[in-house]
Design an enzyme around this catalytic site. Structure first.
Site, short mmCIF file in Angstrom:
data_model
loop_
_atom_site.label_atom_id
_atom_site.label_comp_id
_atom_site.label_asym_id
_atom_site.label_seq_id
_atom_site.Cartn_x
_atom_site.Cartn_y
_atom_site.Cartn_z
N GLU A 34 -20.90 -7.50 2.42
CA GLU A 34 -21.87 -8.18 3.16
C GLU A 34 -20.99 -8.29 4.96
OE1 GLU A 34 -23.61 -12.32 3.16
OE2 GLU A 34 -23.00 -11.66 1.28
N GLY A 64 5.71 4.26 10.79
CA GLY A 64 5.58 5.48 10.00
C GLY A 64 5.05 5.34 8.74
N THR A 65 5.15 4.40 7.82
CA THR A 65 4.75 4.04 6.45
C THR A 65 3.26 3.58 6.60
OG1 THR A 65 7.02 3.72 5.67
CG2 THR A 65 5.05 3.26 4.20
N ASN A 118 -0.73 -7.26 18.29
CA ASN A 118 0.73 -7.94 18.61
C ASN A 118 0.86 -8.73 19.68
OD1 ASN A 118 1.88 -7.96 16.10
ND2 ASN A 118 3.17 -5.87 16.39
#
EC number: 3.6.5.-
Length: 445
Positions: free
Chosen positions: A255, A145-146, A207
């Site tokens: 770059e 959520g954050t 993950n």
């Protein structure tokens, strides 16, 4: 000076931030309290190098140019009381009282809004300490959520306030094995839609891919988040090494975009890293330049699960570290180009950008990773990464067809229309990838 400010948002962002700063400190010879290791008169990396990431105080202490933000206190309290508590200024660590409960809308509209002014004020102060700020480096997860809600709100606001500065993201893509909440597909689609026009370059870290690498290459039977974060930090360190040490390529954030992003929306390079070896295996492997270069083209060393043999490459950067000479690199790249599996789009020259940083990779003592003489990190913009969007979009569709969990978002002041708008934007992104992969001559018929 060309300073970079790191902004770590949410639990994943802050914990990856911890792993990164532990590694950066080791690489530059800075102790846990911010002072130099004995015997050093200045940090490793040369004046220009270390000062991109560290600020030197009048007392000869080195402080990371970093800000940690989370809506709940636990993770940031760990930083305040942990091994590196003296490295950070207390003002760099900002937390709220209640978390975002895995809800993008809480992070973006309600709870996150209460803290965002304070965060921006701290960023402003930090930017004032810089002689020539070149941009921001975000770490956050897309599923929390954050990380998703507040992360995208900050990126949005920074792009209005510091329009010309580069904004690079390291974004953790949700994985089934380590799923922390059922609404991750919603958060991922919503935050990607919001940040698509504000981030200049986004390095995704899946993950599931990292989890598999830890099991397969490092022999960890049940990888923990700290194992995953240690490996992610190693990759981030390699990507940023050219900013922190003397090197010839990607010496500033702009770059990265110039070399990797052919169109503003197609800004999700695939990151590969080699060698990833456990301490047991390291003594039995030679890790020549051509071996590690070839390893980068194997799916097992990628940070996102996708199949590059089915996609086409638009751009490639190979960033070497350690004991590497140009002649070996040129030979290794020639071998790769002659492989039939590496397909480039026909409208782009088959150029590989090469960067060599002579500082060898470091490994933190508690890590499972072996110390090696040389390593390579490949950043490649490939159409294959669209697989990742397809996977998350399908999961989004399954839930949204039943309007499951939508009331939690609407209850935080979000409009339901934002879901469809975000989903349409991602469908357009999938189409963009198909278009850039199409042969240019096919359009003439």
């Amino acid at each position: 000076m060309r300073e970079v400010i790191s902004i770590n948002v949410g639990q994943a962002g802050c914990q990856i931030g911890n792993a990164c700063w532990e590694l950066y400190s080791l690489e530059h010879g800075i102790k846990e309290d911010g002072h130099l290791e004995d015997g050093l008169s200045k940090p490793k990396g040369g004046e220009e190098g270390f000062s991109t990431f560290f600020h030197e105080t009048g007392y000869g202490k080195f402080v990371p140019r970093a800000i940690y933000v989370d809506l709940e206190p636990n993770v940031i309290d760990e930083v305040r009381t942990g091994r590196f508590k003296e490295l950070f200024h207390p003002e760099q660590l900002i937390n709220g009282k209640e978390d975002a409960a895995n809800n993008y809308a809480r992070g973006h509209y309600t709870v996150g809004r209460e803290i965002v002014d304070e965060v921006e004020e701290r960023i402003r102060k930090m930017a004032d300490q810089c002689d020539g700020l070149q941009g921001f480096l975000f770490t956050h997860s897309l599923g929390g959520g954050t990380g998703s809600g507040l992360g995208s709100l900050l990126l949005e606001n920074l792009s209005y306030e510091y329009g010309k500065k580069s904004k690079l993201e390291f974004a953790v893509y949700p994985a089934p094995q380590l799923s922390t909440s059922v609404v991750e597909p919603y958060n991922t689609v919503l935050t990607t839609h919001t940040t698509l026009e504000h981030a200049d370059c986004t390095f995704m870290v899946d993950n599931e891919a990292i989890y598999d690498i830890c099991k397969r290459n490092l022999g960890i039977s049940r990888p923990s988040f700290s194992n995953l974060n240690g490996l992610i930090a190693q990759v981030i360190s390699s990507v940023t090494a050219s900013l922190r040490f003397d090197g010839s390529l990607n010496v500033d954030l702009n770059e990265f975009q110039t070399n990797l992003v052919p169109y503003p929306r197609i800004h999700f390079p695939l990151v590969s890293y080699a060698p990833i070896l456990s301490k047991k295996r390291a003594t039995h492997e030679s890790n020549s330049v051509s071996e590690i270069t070839n390893a980068c083209f194997e799916p097992g060393n990628q940070m996102v699960k996708c199949d590059p043999t089915k996609g086409k490459y638009m751009a490639n950067c190979l960033l070497y570290r350690g004991d590497v000479v140009t002649r070996d690199v040129q030979r290794a790249v020639e071998q790769v180009k002659n492989k039939k599996t590496v397909q480039m789009v026909d409208w782009c020259p088959t150029g590989f950008k090469i960067g060599i940083c002579y500082e060898p990779p470091s490994v933190i003592p508690s890590s499972e990773l072996a110390n090696v003489d040389r390593a390579v990190c490949m950043l490649s913009n490939t159409t294959a990464i669209a697989d990742a969007w397809k996977r998350i979009d399908q999961k989004f569709d399954l839930m949204y067809a039943k309007r499951a969990f939508v009331h939690w978002y609407v209850g935080e002041g979000m409009e339901e229309g934002e879901f469809t708008e975000a989903r349409e934007d991602l469908a357009a992104l999938e189409r963009d990838y198909i278009e850039v992969g199409a042969d240019s001559y096919a359009e003439e018929f």
